[in-house]
Scaffold this active site. Structure first.
Site, PDB file in Angstrom:
ATOM      1  CD  GLU A 151       5.267  -2.684  16.879  1.00 29.94           C
ATOM      2  OE1 GLU A 151       5.112  -4.207  17.192  1.00 29.94           O
ATOM      3  OE2 GLU A 151       6.337  -2.314  17.055  1.00 29.94           O
ATOM      4  N   GLY A 200       4.086  -9.741  26.262  1.00 27.77           N
ATOM      5  CA  GLY A 200       2.739 -10.202  26.110  1.00 27.77           C
ATOM      6  C   GLY A 200       1.700  -9.259  25.984  1.00 27.77           C
ATOM      7  NE  ARG A 206       5.753  -4.779  23.465  1.00 32.52           N
ATOM      8  CZ  ARG A 206       5.986  -5.988  23.334  1.00 32.52           C
ATOM      9  NH1 ARG A 206       4.688  -6.759  23.663  1.00 32.52           N
ATOM     10  NH2 ARG A 206       6.925  -6.672  22.843  1.00 32.52           N
ATOM     11  NE  ARG A 220      10.443  -7.344  27.318  1.00 31.83           N
ATOM     12  CZ  ARG A 220       9.598  -7.839  26.132  1.00 31.83           C
ATOM     13  NH1 ARG A 220       9.223  -6.921  25.170  1.00 31.83           N
ATOM     14  NH2 ARG A 220       9.078  -8.982  26.273  1.00 31.83           N
ATOM     15  CG  HIS A 240      11.475  -6.603  21.091  1.00 32.59           C
ATOM     16  ND1 HIS A 240      11.446  -7.595  20.124  1.00 32.59           N
ATOM     17  CD2 HIS A 240      10.489  -6.857  21.810  1.00 32.59           C
ATOM     18  CE1 HIS A 240      10.469  -8.677  20.226  1.00 32.59           C
ATOM     19  NE2 HIS A 240       9.653  -7.984  21.488  1.00 32.59           N
ATOM     20  CG  HIS A 258      13.702  -8.127  24.221  1.00 32.32           C
ATOM     21  ND1 HIS A 258      14.674  -9.020  24.751  1.00 32.32           N
ATOM     22  CD2 HIS A 258      12.558  -8.577  24.393  1.00 32.32           C
ATOM     23  CE1 HIS A 258      14.179  -9.881  25.273  1.00 32.32           C
ATOM     24  NE2 HIS A 258      12.729  -9.738  25.156  1.00 32.32           N
ATOM     25  CB  VAL A 264      -0.973   0.005   1.135  1.00 30.14           C
ATOM     26  CG1 VAL A 264      -1.801   1.280   1.430  1.00 30.14           C
ATOM     27  CG2 VAL A 264      -1.706  -1.382   1.339  1.00 30.14           C
ATOM     28  CD  GLU A 322      10.944 -10.306  29.114  1.00 34.44           C
ATOM     29  OE1 GLU A 322       9.786 -10.371  28.704  1.00 34.44           O
ATOM     30  OE2 GLU A 322      11.477  -9.106  29.583  1.00 34.44           O
ATOM     31  CB  VAL A 324      -0.391 -11.057  22.477  1.00 31.03           C
ATOM     32  CG1 VAL A 324      -1.526 -12.064  22.181  1.00 31.03           C
ATOM     33  CG2 VAL A 324       0.793 -11.716  21.424  1.00 31.03           C
TER      34      VAL A 324
HETATM   35  C1  LIG Z   1      10.563 -11.643  17.394  1.00 28.61           C
HETATM   36  C2  LIG Z   1       9.265 -10.820  18.076  1.00 28.61           C
HETATM   37  C3  LIG Z   1       8.820 -11.520  19.151  1.00 28.61           C
HETATM   38  C4  LIG Z   1       7.652 -10.918  19.768  1.00 28.61           C
HETATM   39  N1  LIG Z   1       6.921 -11.722  20.713  1.00 28.61           N
HETATM   40  C5  LIG Z   1       6.035 -11.436  21.508  1.00 28.61           C
HETATM   41  C6  LIG Z   1       5.084 -12.013  22.526  1.00 28.61           C
HETATM   42  O1  LIG Z   1       5.619 -13.024  22.655  1.00 28.61           O
HETATM   43  N2  LIG Z   1       4.268 -11.345  22.981  1.00 28.61           N
HETATM   44  C7  LIG Z   1       3.714 -10.005  22.505  1.00 28.61           C
HETATM   45  O2  LIG Z   1       2.865  -9.769  23.248  1.00 28.61           O
HETATM   46  N3  LIG Z   1       4.409  -9.249  21.603  1.00 28.61           N
HETATM   47  C8  LIG Z   1       5.543  -9.941  21.198  1.00 28.61           C
HETATM   48  N4  LIG Z   1       5.963  -9.228  19.938  1.00 28.61           N
HETATM   49  C9  LIG Z   1       5.266  -7.934  19.566  1.00 28.61           C
HETATM   50  C10 LIG Z   1       4.444  -8.223  18.449  1.00 28.61           C
HETATM   51  O3  LIG Z   1       4.615  -9.414  17.725  1.00 28.61           O
HETATM   52  C11 LIG Z   1       4.070  -7.100  17.609  1.00 28.61           C
HETATM   53  O4  LIG Z   1       3.860  -5.911  18.459  1.00 28.61           O
HETATM   54  C12 LIG Z   1       2.947  -7.383  16.826  1.00 28.61           C
HETATM   55  O5  LIG Z   1       3.026  -8.562  15.906  1.00 28.61           O
HETATM   56  C13 LIG Z   1       2.279  -6.247  16.305  1.00 28.61           C
HETATM   57  O6  LIG Z   1       1.218  -6.611  15.340  1.00 28.61           O
HETATM   58  P1  LIG Z   1       0.383  -5.732  14.182  1.00 28.61           P
HETATM   59  O7  LIG Z   1      -0.476  -6.586  13.422  1.00 28.61           O
HETATM   60  O8  LIG Z   1       0.281  -4.465  14.718  1.00 28.61           O
HETATM   61  O9  LIG Z   1       1.787  -5.398  12.943  1.00 28.61           O
HETATM   62  P2  LIG Z   1       2.638  -6.548  12.303  1.00 28.61           P
HETATM   63  O10 LIG Z   1       2.540  -7.917  12.958  1.00 28.61           O
HETATM   64  O11 LIG Z   1       4.003  -6.151  12.105  1.00 28.61           O
HETATM   65  O12 LIG Z   1       2.134  -6.761  10.916  1.00 28.61           O
HETATM   66  C14 LIG Z   1       1.913  -5.606  10.137  1.00 28.61           C
HETATM   67  C15 LIG Z   1       2.096  -6.017   8.669  1.00 28.61           C
HETATM   68  O13 LIG Z   1       1.930  -5.192   7.767  1.00 28.61           O
HETATM   69  C16 LIG Z   1       2.802  -5.242   6.806  1.00 28.61           C
HETATM   70  N5  LIG Z   1       3.130  -3.702   6.395  1.00 28.61           N
HETATM   71  C17 LIG Z   1       3.968  -2.708   6.604  1.00 28.61           C
HETATM   72  N6  LIG Z   1       3.542  -1.594   5.765  1.00 28.61           N
HETATM   73  C18 LIG Z   1       2.907  -2.105   4.471  1.00 28.61           C
HETATM   74  C19 LIG Z   1       2.488  -1.456   3.290  1.00 28.61           C
HETATM   75  N7  LIG Z   1       2.933  -0.344   3.075  1.00 28.61           N
HETATM   76  N8  LIG Z   1       1.828  -2.290   2.632  1.00 28.61           N
HETATM   77  C20 LIG Z   1       1.388  -3.636   2.733  1.00 28.61           C
HETATM   78  N9  LIG Z   1       1.843  -3.958   4.069  1.00 28.61           N
HETATM   79  C21 LIG Z   1       2.591  -3.498   4.848  1.00 28.61           C
HETATM   80  C22 LIG Z   1       4.159  -5.671   7.408  1.00 28.61           C
HETATM   81  O14 LIG Z   1       4.949  -6.225   6.418  1.00 28.61           O
HETATM   82  C23 LIG Z   1       3.529  -6.785   8.266  1.00 28.61           C
HETATM   83  O15 LIG Z   1       3.376  -7.960   7.667  1.00 28.61           O
HETATM   84  C24 LIG Z   1       7.170  -9.732  19.357  1.00 28.61           C
HETATM   85  C25 LIG Z   1       7.985  -9.098  18.349  1.00 28.61           C
HETATM   86  C26 LIG Z   1       9.025  -9.526  17.672  1.00 28.61           C
HETATM   87  C27 LIG Z   1       9.695  -9.047  16.556  1.00 28.61           C
END
Ligand SMILES: Cc1cc2nc3c(=O)[nH]c(=O)nc-3n(C[C@H](O)[C@H](O)[C@H](O)COP(=O)(O)OP(=O)(O)OC[C@H]3O[C@@H](n4cnc5c(N)ncnc54)[C@H](O)[C@@H]3O)c2cc1C
Length: 356
Positions: free
Chosen positions: A318, A331, A328, A185, A288, A148, A62, A161, A334
């Site tokens: 996010e 957990g 943060r 953290r 992180h 982190h 997008v 963690e 999620v």
């Molecule tokens: C390694 C790791 C482990 C984690 N573990 C935990 C945990 O155990 N517990 C917890 O609560 N949180 C955890 N987190 C944090 C959590 O995973 C994220 O905050 C969460 O996934 C954010 O979800 P979201 O749907 O907002 O965005 P995301 O999951 O980041 O998804 C956003 C999507 O949008 C896509 N996107 C971006 N820009 C565009 C565009 N212009 N056009 C089309 N698509 C686009 C991205 O590529 C991505 O696929 C972890 C994070 C990481 C990196």
């Protein structure tokens, strides 16, 4: 509806509790077998999306959120890096995640983070924030970026963690503990950065390994050093064996007394570290999570500089800022993405119905 109950009702069971940094009680929900929550959650949500026949596009970037007469009316998308299309919509929900992979955006507000590795995938670019700003949306807390403490540096890979939550300790180059491993953290990161080597080693036993399924993945990726005895582990880590032995003896006695006189740790002490083989993973801090993002209200409507909703524009996850403040807790993302993602779905659908 309560979050865990709603997930349960669609076949996603998070019925195993663990503890992470900064918590006083076990509050982090994870799958029954102790595996990492992310993959399990995404698989479960995707299965539901497919069962309901909701169309999904991949290789679709997008580039712009479009507006007509002050109302959001769709997006511009580039498919397969070449084919640009306009998609019309009565409402748009932005869920593009944070900006943990965009070093330009990170160092704009936090020059001190230059050179840090990131645990985030390359799509964490902050695109959604930029597209929303182009429509007059505002941001909050952009300088609140979580580092982190336990990241495998060569592959920028998060060591979860729950490894510490299930009992692991951190040692320095002398084979000694140097902090309460389950402090928040930011504090654990600061303790590692205060060491001259600015890195540390997680040490645990086979009990921790059996309780944290993700360690199997860390092993496959070649991060885990193992040995049958503490002395042999010390040799592999090149730390003084006497020190490591004394560190583990003191720690095990602290666990048994439930009193960490050295660093005041009170959690992740259900089990001592006394079951061979022993294991270690070398870590250092990494970027992180980005606590900042766009301003939304509790209906997930995106707000302009006057605090008014931009008509037809919603955001969740996010990409939105302000929920977690400065630090943060594990957990909580999620919790955020499910509660606010669901809210965005409900509110945007109601908006569309009301405006038909
Ligand atoms: C390694 C790791 C482990 C984690 N573990 C935990 C945990 O155990 N517990 C917890 O609560 N949180 C955890 N987190 C944090 C959590 O995973 C994220 O905050 C969460 O996934 C954010 O979800 P979201 O749907 O907002 O965005 P995301 O999951 O980041 O998804 C956003 C999507 O949008 C896509 N996107 C971006 N820009 C565009 C565009 N212009 N056009 C089309 N698509 C686009 C991205 O590529 C991505 O696929 C972890 C994070 C990481 C990196």
């Amino acid at each position: 509806m309560q979050l865990i109950g709603w997930l349960d009702s669609i076949g996603i069971r998070l019925n195993n509790l663990t503890i992470t940094g900064g918590m006083s009680e076990k509050r982090t929900h994870r799958p029954e077998d102790g595996s990492a929550v992310g993959q399990y959650l995404v698989d479960g949500l995707l299965k539901n999306v497919q069962e309901q026949g909701i169309p999904l596009f991949v290789n679709a970037k997008v580039t712009e959120i479009t507006q007509n007469d002050g109302k959001v009316n769709g997006v511009k998308v580039v498919f397969n890096e070449t084919d640009e299309k306009n998609i019309t919509a009565d409402a748009v929900v932005v869920t593009t995640g944070g900006f943990g992979s965009n070093m330009d955006l990170i160092t704009e507000s936090r020059p001190d983070l230059e050179g840090y590795v990131t645990t985030n995938q390359e799509g964490s670019t902050g695109d959604g924030i930029k597209m929303i700003e182009a429509l007059g949306g505002t941001t909050v807390d952009m300088d609140q970026i979580q580092v982190h403490p336990t990241v495998q540096q060569e592959q920028s890979y998060l060591i979860g963690e729950s490894v510490r939550g299930e009992g692991a300790i951190l040692i320095n180059n002398e084979g000694e503990r140097f902090t309460n491993e389950l402090d928040t953290r930011d504090n654990v990161t600061a303790a590692i950065n205060a060491l001259s080597e600015k890195s540390a080693t997680l040490v645990f036993d086979s009990g921790v390994k059996s309780r944290v399924k993700a360690i199997e993945q860390y092993e496959k990726m070649g991060f885990v050093i193992s040995a049958d005895t503490i002395e042999a582990l010390a040799e592999k880590l090149e730390v003084p064996a006497d020190n490591l032995k004394a560190t583990l003896d003191t720690w095990n006695s602290s666990v048994n007394k439930k009193d960490d006189a050295e660093f005041g740790r009170t959690t992740g002490m259900d089990n001592d570290l006394s079951t061979a083989p022993y294991y270690a993973i070398k870590i250092a801090p990494g970027i992180h999570y980005t606590m900042g993002g766009v301003n939304i209200n509790t209906n997930t409507e995106v707000l302009n500089k006057d605090g008014e909703p931009i008509t037809g524009l919603f955001a969740a996850g996010e990409v939105a800022g302000g929920l977690h403040g400065q630090n943060r807790i594990g957990g909580n993302s999620v919790a955020e993405i499910i509660i606010f993602g669901r809210q965005a779905g409900i509110q945007s659908a109601e908006f569309v119905k009301a405006n038909k």
